[in-house]
Structures are given as C-alpha cells and as structure tokens.
Design a protein around this motif. Structure first.
Motif, PDB file in Angstrom:
ATOM      1  N   GLY A 349      -1.379   5.099  -3.413  1.00 37.09           N
ATOM      2  CA  GLY A 349      -2.788   5.287  -3.073  1.00 37.09           C
ATOM      3  C   GLY A 349      -3.081   4.918  -1.636  1.00 37.09           C
ATOM      4  N   PHE A 350      -2.523   3.806  -1.171  1.00 35.33           N
ATOM      5  CA  PHE A 350      -2.707   3.403   0.230  1.00 35.33           C
ATOM      6  C   PHE A 350      -2.128   4.459   1.176  1.00 35.33           C
ATOM      7  CE2 PHE A 350      -2.764  -1.497  -0.623  1.00 35.33           C
ATOM      8  CZ  PHE A 350      -4.003  -1.361  -1.209  1.00 35.33           C
ATOM      9  N   GLN A 351      -1.012   5.018   0.795  1.00 33.57           N
ATOM     10  CA  GLN A 351      -0.390   6.054   1.638  1.00 33.57           C
ATOM     11  C   GLN A 351      -1.275   7.296   1.727  1.00 33.57           C
ATOM     12  OE1 GLN A 351       3.338   6.216  -0.463  1.00 33.57           O
ATOM     13  NE2 GLN A 351       4.354   4.761   0.907  1.00 33.57           N
ATOM     14  N   ARG A 352      -1.978   7.631   0.647  1.00 34.27           N
ATOM     15  CA  ARG A 352      -2.923   8.759   0.693  1.00 34.27           C
ATOM     16  C   ARG A 352      -4.092   8.435   1.614  1.00 34.27           C
ATOM     17  NH1 ARG A 352      -1.897   8.699  -4.913  1.00 34.27           N
ATOM     18  NH2 ARG A 352      -3.946   7.798  -5.354  1.00 34.27           N
ATOM     19  N   ILE A 353      -4.550   7.200   1.572  1.00 32.03           N
ATOM     20  CA  ILE A 353      -5.631   6.795   2.484  1.00 32.03           C
ATOM     21  C   ILE A 353      -5.168   6.920   3.932  1.00 32.03           C
ATOM     22  CG2 ILE A 353      -7.064   4.858   3.233  1.00 32.03           C
ATOM     23  CD1 ILE A 353      -6.965   3.865   0.291  1.00 32.03           C
ATOM     24  N   LYS A 354      -3.955   6.469   4.209  1.00 34.16           N
ATOM     25  CA  LYS A 354      -3.401   6.560   5.560  1.00 34.16           C
ATOM     26  C   LYS A 354      -3.340   8.017   6.028  1.00 34.16           C
ATOM     27  CE  LYS A 354       0.851   5.562   8.175  1.00 34.16           C
ATOM     28  NZ  LYS A 354       0.217   4.934   9.342  1.00 34.16           N
ATOM     29  N   ALA A 355      -2.985   8.920   5.116  1.00 36.21           N
ATOM     30  CA  ALA A 355      -2.890  10.338   5.479  1.00 36.21           C
ATOM     31  C   ALA A 355      -4.257  10.938   5.798  1.00 36.21           C
ATOM     32  CB  ALA A 355      -2.227  11.118   4.352  1.00 36.21           C
ATOM     33  N   ASP A 356      -5.307  10.416   5.164  1.00 32.61           N
ATOM     34  CA  ASP A 356      -6.650  10.983   5.341  1.00 32.61           C
ATOM     35  C   ASP A 356      -7.432  10.335   6.476  1.00 32.61           C
ATOM     36  OD1 ASP A 356      -6.182  12.687   3.266  1.00 32.61           O
ATOM     37  OD2 ASP A 356      -7.370  11.582   1.787  1.00 32.61           O
ATOM     38  N   ALA A 357      -7.024   9.145   6.893  1.00 32.77           N
ATOM     39  CA  ALA A 357      -7.792   8.392   7.890  1.00 32.77           C
ATOM     40  C   ALA A 357      -7.045   8.348   9.216  1.00 32.77           C
ATOM     41  CB  ALA A 357      -8.061   6.979   7.389  1.00 32.77           C
ATOM     42  N   ASN A 358      -7.796   8.158  10.292  1.00 31.04           N
ATOM     43  CA  ASN A 358      -7.210   8.076  11.630  1.00 31.04           C
ATOM     44  C   ASN A 358      -7.151   6.644  12.161  1.00 31.04           C
ATOM     45  OD1 ASN A 358      -6.894  10.943  11.944  1.00 31.04           O
ATOM     46  ND2 ASN A 358      -9.118  11.071  12.261  1.00 31.04           N
ATOM     47  N   ILE A 359      -7.534   5.675  11.337  1.00 31.44           N
ATOM     48  CA  ILE A 359      -7.544   4.279  11.808  1.00 31.44           C
ATOM     49  C   ILE A 359      -6.646   3.391  10.953  1.00 31.44           C
ATOM     50  CG2 ILE A 359      -9.847   4.453  12.827  1.00 31.44           C
ATOM     51  CD1 ILE A 359     -10.873   2.879  10.328  1.00 31.44           C
ATOM     52  N   VAL A 360      -5.770   3.986  10.163  1.00 27.99           N
ATOM     53  CA  VAL A 360      -4.898   3.206   9.291  1.00 27.99           C
ATOM     54  C   VAL A 360      -3.486   3.182   9.853  1.00 27.99           C
ATOM     55  CG1 VAL A 360      -3.876   2.995   6.996  1.00 27.99           C
ATOM     56  CG2 VAL A 360      -6.280   3.651   7.237  1.00 27.99           C
ATOM     57  N   GLY A 361      -2.974   1.972  10.092  1.00 32.58           N
ATOM     58  CA  GLY A 361      -1.604   1.800  10.550  1.00 32.58           C
ATOM     59  C   GLY A 361      -0.689   1.574   9.357  1.00 32.58           C
ATOM     60  N   GLU A 362       0.018   0.458   9.354  1.00 37.65           N
ATOM     61  CA  GLU A 362       0.958   0.192   8.268  1.00 37.65           C
ATOM     62  C   GLU A 362       0.225  -0.129   6.970  1.00 37.65           C
ATOM     63  OE1 GLU A 362       4.680  -2.758   7.042  1.00 37.65           O
ATOM     64  OE2 GLU A 362       3.792  -2.899   9.033  1.00 37.65           O
ATOM     65  N   VAL A 363       0.736   0.379   5.849  1.00 39.21           N
ATOM     66  CA  VAL A 363       0.295  -0.017   4.519  1.00 39.21           C
ATOM     67  C   VAL A 363       1.517  -0.550   3.781  1.00 39.21           C
ATOM     68  CG1 VAL A 363      -1.597   1.643   4.466  1.00 39.21           C
ATOM     69  CG2 VAL A 363       0.630   2.304   3.552  1.00 39.21           C
ATOM     70  N   ARG A 364       1.324  -1.535   2.913  1.00 42.88           N
ATOM     71  CA  ARG A 364       2.469  -2.166   2.265  1.00 42.88           C
ATOM     72  C   ARG A 364       2.046  -2.866   0.977  1.00 42.88           C
ATOM     73  NH1 ARG A 364       1.397  -4.597   7.243  1.00 42.88           N
ATOM     74  NH2 ARG A 364       0.465  -6.689   7.125  1.00 42.88           N
ATOM     75  N   THR A 365       2.967  -2.917   0.025  1.00 36.69           N
ATOM     76  CA  THR A 365       2.778  -3.709  -1.186  1.00 36.69           C
ATOM     77  C   THR A 365       4.125  -4.274  -1.627  1.00 36.69           C
ATOM     78  OG1 THR A 365       3.161  -1.888  -2.754  1.00 36.69           O
ATOM     79  CG2 THR A 365       0.887  -2.222  -2.012  1.00 36.69           C
ATOM     80  N   LEU A 366       4.076  -5.372  -2.325  1.00 40.59           N
ATOM     81  CA  LEU A 366       5.195  -5.892  -3.094  1.00 40.59           C
ATOM     82  C   LEU A 366       4.585  -6.411  -4.382  1.00 40.59           C
ATOM     83  CD1 LEU A 366       8.237  -6.493  -3.301  1.00 40.59           C
ATOM     84  CD2 LEU A 366       7.743  -8.784  -2.444  1.00 40.59           C
ATOM     85  N   GLY A 367       4.846  -5.717  -5.490  1.00 38.88           N
ATOM     86  CA  GLY A 367       4.105  -6.026  -6.697  1.00 38.88           C
ATOM     87  C   GLY A 367       2.633  -5.822  -6.419  1.00 38.88           C
ATOM     88  N   LEU A 368       1.806  -6.751  -6.888  1.00 44.20           N
ATOM     89  CA  LEU A 368       0.366  -6.639  -6.645  1.00 44.20           C
ATOM     90  C   LEU A 368      -0.087  -7.552  -5.524  1.00 44.20           C
ATOM     91  CD1 LEU A 368      -0.937  -6.026 -10.252  1.00 44.20           C
ATOM     92  CD2 LEU A 368      -1.095  -4.467  -8.285  1.00 44.20           C
ATOM     93  N   LEU A 369       0.689  -7.553  -4.447  1.00 41.16           N
ATOM     94  CA  LEU A 369       0.272  -8.060  -3.136  1.00 41.16           C
ATOM     95  C   LEU A 369       0.297  -6.867  -2.194  1.00 41.16           C
ATOM     96  CD1 LEU A 369       2.167 -11.441  -2.527  1.00 41.16           C
ATOM     97  CD2 LEU A 369      -0.311 -11.100  -2.596  1.00 41.16           C
TER      98      LEU A 369
END
Length: 448
Positions: A349-369
């Motif tokens: 989901g975060f990766q989809r947000i990054k694809a749609d937005a122009n102000i998103v840099g790195e997105v990351r998760t490990l489990g539910l962090l």
C-alpha cells in the motif's frame, strides 16, 4: 457533554503536565484529543469521533484495545494478591511463571529475567548489570556504553544518555558519563556503520567498554530498518572486542516485527535483551531485562552480598499475570504471523502511495513497523526546509482522515511512523492505506 468537555480541557491545562509535549501548545489549544474508549484498532474521543490507532498508542498496544481477557485476569489477581514485594528473595507465582515463559520464547541462550516497571528502567538496569558483570569478573574499568545516533532508549538518567537524539539532551543535559555514540545504518552502508563503531571502540579503548546497545529497528529515530547483514556484523565486532551486546526490544518485542523479538529477524543472539511495552500490550506498566546463561552463571558464582538494584514494582503480581495472558493471546491468535503478513500488505500500500505522489521518498516496513518519508525531490532525496513543517501538516491531514500517527522531524527529516495493533486485518489495512493516500495527496496539493 459540551460543558463537561470544556471542564476537562480546563482541568487538563491547569493540572496535567504532559510527557513529550509542548507546554505552550497545551496552554493555547488544550489537549489534542481526550480519548474515552478503545476497541480493537480504534480509539474514540469525547466528541464521539473514532480514529484508527495506527501507532498502537505508543508502539505498545499489540493485541489491540478493549481486551476484556486482560481485565478479567487483572481483577482475579488483584482479588487474590494485588501486590507483593520481590525484594529480599520474596517471590510469588505470577512472576515465577512469567520469568519461565519469557525464557521459553527468548533466544536459546537467554534464560534469566530481571523485572522492571517499563522501558527506561529496563535499559538503565541493563547498563548496571553489564557493568556489574565486568566488575565481578575483575574488569571494573569496563564501564562505557556505546549507543548509536538516532537511537531512543528512554528518558531516565542513563537511558537519556544512551539516547542518540540531541533534542532529548537539550531539556536538562545528559546525566551520566561514559556514554558514546556511533553511526547508525541510516543512509549508510553496513560497512560504514561498522567502521564508525570500530573507530569509537579503538578511540575509547576496548578495555573500557562494557556494552553496545541497539534497537533492532530504531523506532523514535524514524523506523530505521538496518541492512540484512548489519546485526551479524555487529555480533562479530562485539565478540572480537569482548563487548556485551544489548538488544533494546522495547518497541520490537512480542510479535511486532513478525518474530517474537526483533533481533530474531537476523538470527543473532544478544547477551542481554530489554523489553517493556508489548509484554502487557500497555494494559499495565511493566518491563524487564533477559540475560544470557553466561552472565547469569557469572553473577551466581562471583557476585557476593546483596544486589543493590531493584524497583518497588519489580515482578508486580498483577502486571505479571496480565503479561502471561497477553503472551498467550499473541501465541494463540498467531499475531506474529499476522504482523508479518499485514506488514507485507501495508508495504504494498505504501508503494502505491509512492507511485501516486510526488513527495514520497523511501517507504519501508518490517512486520507492523513502518514509515513513509516525505521529501521535496524523491530522485535526489532533497529534504523540505524545516520551517515548512511538512510532517506536522501530514499528521494533521491524517487526523482529518481519522488516523493517529507519529511524525519524526529530527535532522531535517519528515517521516511518518506507523505501528498499528497486531490484530489488524486486510480490510483495515486497506482502509488505513486509503486514508494515508488521501492525506499525503492533500499535503502535496497544499505545498503546490
């Protein structure tokens, strides 16, 4: 209700000094929320508005809000033995059984537990135990603790000194000597971070260093997930210089990262492991330190007289009973596995947000962090000017969307952190992602 709410706000401003909050903002605006009910992943305030608690309050409500099972266990224990001291070798069944249970789920070589009231106390305790260990082994000069920049280890005297975020020192300064900070693997390779630590060891003198402490994932520093080989190299370095390795599992413990303890993601065993938060899912204050068999055996053989360290609520019977039930729920409901699977869904989901937005840099998760970084130019990772307050605006946009999150703005970063309860399901993850998506695009539009 309007009169009651007004009275609550006034009483809050007059009498309640909030932790890690702006006193001026509180006096000018009152409390941001006054919550009165929690249910699952949701919080409801006194205005009747309901929010997704995407931070598990303070990274700690692992099994979700409103679990009557824990309330029933607490009631039963309070009616039988609400409190008993553990000083002078006094003991009771809940603490004994909890120590056994924690030993059974911890890495194989960690089997003895010292209980505390929370995370700061746990980390302070780990430093004292490490120094005491070296003292009884005949190396009293080993007192220094190596921590890392961007680390958060608490706000007691020693844990503040170990914390690597300067803003926590500005209030009253650091409190104790013999704490030094190496680089963290944020925008640095494993080799660079390990080289920084080696330089610190050589500069301070390995014969003066008691321990190295690290969060498996740095939480308050911005959900910094290390490279896959980082902790394996840390373990080798600690072994090379005979330095104890303390894993601060206060945020990452009890299923949060998809493993029972965060360090297990890299198949590394520390010498000491601190915990709190998720051990009771925040239903009661509690924490502790798990030590290796080697440390425990050394203390049994060489430590004489009284161990002059302890807290009134070490091994609290009611908190111990609640912790036992909480761990049972984590295991029975397979919340570690759910954290792993829902974390993967959240990342997509975060990766989809990054694809749609122009102000998103790195997105990351490990489990539910998880974390989303907001940047001026994703291609170059150029940051926004600090006075733009992009993270603060994003948090407000998320509030407007009915989501509670946490910003990190240290060192010119604009990071939004996420740690929803481990019970979150697919539909709830998708709803959370949709609301975050809309909030990010709203901030982008506002920036222009």
């Amino acid at each position: 209700m309007i009169l009651l709410l007004k009275n609550l706000v006034e009483l809050d401003q007059k009498h309640f000094i909030h932790p890690t909050s702006s006193i001026q903002q509180q006096q000018q605006e009152g409390p941001a929320f006054i919550f009165e009910k929690g249910d699952g992943i949701y919080l409801t305030d006194t205005k009747g508005d309901t929010y997704i608690d995407a931070m598990s309050a303070l990274w700690n409500v692992n099994i979700g809000h409103g679990r009557t099972e824990l309330a029933e266990v607490a009631k039963d224990q309070m009616e039988n033995l609400a409190f008993s001291s553990a000083f002078s070798t006094f003991s009771h069944e809940p603490a004994i059984l909890l120590a056994e249970k924690i030993a059974s789920i911890a890495p194989d070589s960690l089997n003895a537990v010292f209980f505390t009231s929370g995370g700061s106390e746990s980390n302070d305790t780990s430093f004292k135990l490490a120094r005491h260990y070296w003292k009884v082994k005949g190396e009293p000069k080993r007192r220094k603790i190596i921590s890392r920049k961007k680390a958060y280890h608490g706000v007691a005297a020693a844990s503040t000194s170990a914390t690597g975020i300067p803003q926590f020192w500005d209030m009253a300064g650091t409190f104790t000597p013999d704490f030094v900070h190496a680089e963290t693997p944020y925008e640095k390779s494993t080799a660079e971070a390990i080289d920084s630590m080696r330089q610190v060891i050589e500069q301070e003198g390995p014969e003066t260093i008691a321990a190295f402490i690290a969060e498996p994932v740095q939480g308050a520093g911005g959900v910094i997930i290390p490279p896959n080989d980082y902790f394996q190299e840390i373990r080798k370095l600690c072994d090379e210089y005979d330095i104890l390795f303390i894993a601060d599992e206060i945020i990452t413990g009890f299923g949060r990262t998809g493993e029972m303890f965060g360090v297990e993601n890299w198949e590394v065993e520390p010498d000491l492991m601190t915990f709190a938060k998720g051990v009771t899912s925040g239903y009661l204050p509690f924490g502790g330190v798990i030590v290796s068999d080697e440390i425990h055996e050394t203390l049994k053989e060489k430590s004489t007289g009284t161990l002059f360290h302890g807290f009134t609520y070490s091994g609290h019977p009611t908190a111990s009973a609640v912790a036992l039930k909480n761990i049972e729920i984590i295991e029975n409901e397979k919340l570690r596995e759910n954290a792993r699977h829902m974390g993967e869904r959240l990342l997509k989901g975060f990766q989809r947000i990054k694809a749609d937005a122009n102000i998103v840099g790195e997105v990351r998760t490990l489990g539910l962090l998880g974390a989303i970084e907001l940047v001026k130019d994703p291609a170059t990772n150029e940051r926004f000017p600090a006075d733009w307050k992009v993270a603060a605006n994003a948090i407000q946009a998320l509030y407007d969307q009915g989501v509670i999150c946490r910003p990190v703005t240290f060192d010119s970063t604009d990071i939004i952190c996420f740690a929803p309860p481990l019970i979150i399901n697919e539909a709830q993850v998708d709803t959370l992602v949709a609301r975050v998506h809309d909030a990010v695009l709203a901030v982008e539009k506002e920036i222009g």
